[in-house]
Design a protein around this motif. Structure first.
Motif: not given
Length: 145
Positions: A19, A52-53, A56, A61, A63-64
């Motif tokens: 990411e 995740l934290k 963010e 993201d 989450s997926n």
């Protein structure tokens, strides 16, 4: 260019690297497909809570995210495979030596040589340190590609 990041379980380091690289490459207008996998991943496992934290916190993201197990097709389809550690690199090369010319540790590829710390099971601060190392390495990567 197709770039694959590889770690152990594909729940912390490699999805974070994926990411971060997508964001940085897009910002610089570099056309690249970026993905991630784990050498011992349990298919479909989500990213770790602390991954995740900390992602963010920088507007990314996970989450997926669903973990993917590294397979031969991924090795064939990607131009550069960047592992988080020397051990990951050696494991892949031992089972698929025909791809050795495109497998590097992330640190090796950018000329730093240090492994990416494994935050698994660590505190949020440990994950932040890992994320920072990945960000630093990704900006170095831009100087190369």
């Amino acid at each position: 260019m197709k770039l694959l990041f590889v770690c152990t379980g594909n729940t912390c380091r490699s999805p974070m690297a994926q990411e971060i690289a997508k964001k940085v490459l897009a910002e610089k207008g570099i056309d690249a497909k970026v993905s991630s996998a784990g050498i011992y991943a349990f298919m479909g496992t989500s990213a770790s809570e602390n991954s995740l934290k900390v992602m963010e916190e920088i507007g990314l993201d996970l989450s997926n995210h669903m973990a993917s197990l590294l397979d031969r097709k991924m090795l064939e389809e990607n131009d550069i495979i960047l592992t988080m550690t020397q051990g990951h690199k050696e494991s892949i090369i031992s089972s698929a030596p025909d791809f050795k010319d495109k497998i590097y540790t992330f640190g090796e590829y950018i000329g730093i040589g240090k492994d990416i710390i494994d935050p698994f099971g660590g505190s949020v601060d440990v994950y932040r340190s890992c994320r920072q190392q990945l960000e630093d390495y990704t900006y170095k990567l831009l100087e190369i590609i």
